[in-house]
Design an enzyme around this catalytic site. Structure first.
Site: not given
Ligand code: IPM
Ligand code: MN
Ligand code: NAD
Length: 354
Positions: A144, A190, A222, A246, A250
């Protein structure tokens, strides 16, 4: 009476809708627990671009720095997607404030609440697994922020880089938290391919020597993505880099039914920031149907991690559990037979159960 100053950055999309419910809950908890919260609003993301031409105005940074904590909604949306990358709500707003506050550790706890079993898409052997895991995502480094970065007509370049200091810091955070949970850390990397991961794994091993009571394991990312689906109950604390965290967080949110249930705490040097792990959800924004629980649970994490108001934090998480047990469901967590409520009714249901 104790008084705290909270910077409130509602941002874009569903941000203002879910923030409004979180603030009402906080207001009530403060009254019940006998402390005062002074909220001050600031602009960030697309809302800030529209109002003053930049995704993170200096006033917002100043406000954050003189506050006890920052409560953030979410940023971004199609309206701002055509701007140059560094000006967009995500890079110019969210990543910029993470950098300004040196938010290095992002805690994303996932829990499958009683009553939501039906929503867990994974049922090994026909049984819903007990899901209670925490992703500790490194938030200040990795791909990032690594330099160089470049975008030309024919090439896009990002650099994945980790240094010893950054990895050491996040590992200590993960091991300390693991001590308060089931004393297991799974470090995800990784290291079979990436140099940054080879260093990551080496440092994880070194730091683990200081925590002989905590068991450290390693997994390639993975495989981790697959194991989360095959057997999520094997995980407790997952520590991983910025990009992997990230993605995996999710994925883990889906195990508990919805991204709308996943809060987060971003810990920094001084001021911490609290926000839902999900985004501005443009597909449902403005309709009054978003799930406010991730925002409300982020507010609970704020009471715990920044203000030390543990009883207040507990009050909120227990009220969320009660509201769910009493059958309140926004659309994203509704099963086939459930009655669906809107953002406000869900917020109200939590408030009544404080
Ligand atoms: C998160 C989001 C952010 C990230 C984006 C919007 C910059 O996806 O907070 O998970 O990738 O960190
Ligand atoms: Mn995110
Ligand atoms: P998203 O997280 O906004 O939405 C993904 C899916 O989850 C959508 O179907 C959405 O409706 C659902 N969802 C998310 N939160 C919900 C809630 N509280 N209640 C009910 N459903 C919910 O991800 P996306 O669609 O990939 O991104 C949309 C925008 O948000 C983009 O501009 C992205 O960059 C931004 N984003 C911001 C943050 C942040 O501010 N922390 C995080 C992720 C994405």
């Amino acid at each position: 009476m104790k008084e705290y100053k909270i910077a409130v950055l509602e941002g874009d999309g569903i941000g203002p809708e879910v923030m409004s419910e979180a603030l009402k809950v906080l207001f009530e908890v403060a009254e019940l627990e006998g402390f005062t919260l002074n909220f001050e609003n600031g602009l960030i993301g697309g809302a800030a671009i529209d109002a003053c031409g930049t995704a993170l105005p200096d006033e917002t940074v100043d406000l954050a720095l003189r506050s006890d904590a920052v409560l953030l909604g979410s940023v971004g949306g199609p309206k701002w997607d055509k701007l140059p990358p560094q000006e967009r709500p995500e890079l110019g707003g969210l990543l910029a404030i993470r950098k300004k506050l040196n938010l290095f550790a992002n805690l994303r706890p996932v829990k499958l609440y009683p009553g939501l079993d039906e929503l867990c898409p994974i049922k090994p052997g026909g049984k819903t697994p007990a899901i209670d895991l925490l992703t500790v995502r490194e938030l200040s480094g990795g791909i990032y922020f690594g330099q160089p970065k470049e975008l030309t007509e024919n090439e896009g370049l990002d650099t994945m880089i980790y240094d010893r200091k950054t990895v050491t810091q996040i590992m200590h955070e993960a091991f300390k938290i693991a001590r308060l949970r089931s004393k297991k850390v799974c470090s995800v990397d990784k290291a079979n391919v990436l140099r940054s991961s080879i260093l990551w794994r080496e440092v994880a091993e070194e730091v683990s020597n200081e925590y002989s009571d905590v068991e450290l394991s390693h997994m390639y990312v993975d495989n981790a993505a697959m194991q989360l689906i095959l057997n999520p109950a094997q995980f407790d604390v997952i520590v991983t880099g910025n990009l992997f965290g990230d993605i995996l967080s999710d994925e883990s949110a889906a195990l508990a039914g919805s991204l709308g249930m996943l809060p987060s705490a971003s810990l920094g040097d001084k001021v911490h920031l609290f926000e839902p792990s999900g985004g501005s959800a443009p597909d449902i924004a403005g309709k009054g149907i978003a799930n406010p629980l991730a925002q409300i649970l982020s507010a609970a994490m704020m009471l715990e991690y920044s203000l030390g108001e543990i009883a207040g934090a507990k009050r909120i998480s227990q009220a969320v559990e009660k509201a769910l047990a009493d059958g309140f469901r926004t659309g994203d967590i509704a099963g086939s037979k459930d009655k669906v409520v809107g953002t406000r009714e869900m917020g109200e249901a939590v408030r009544q159960r404080l």
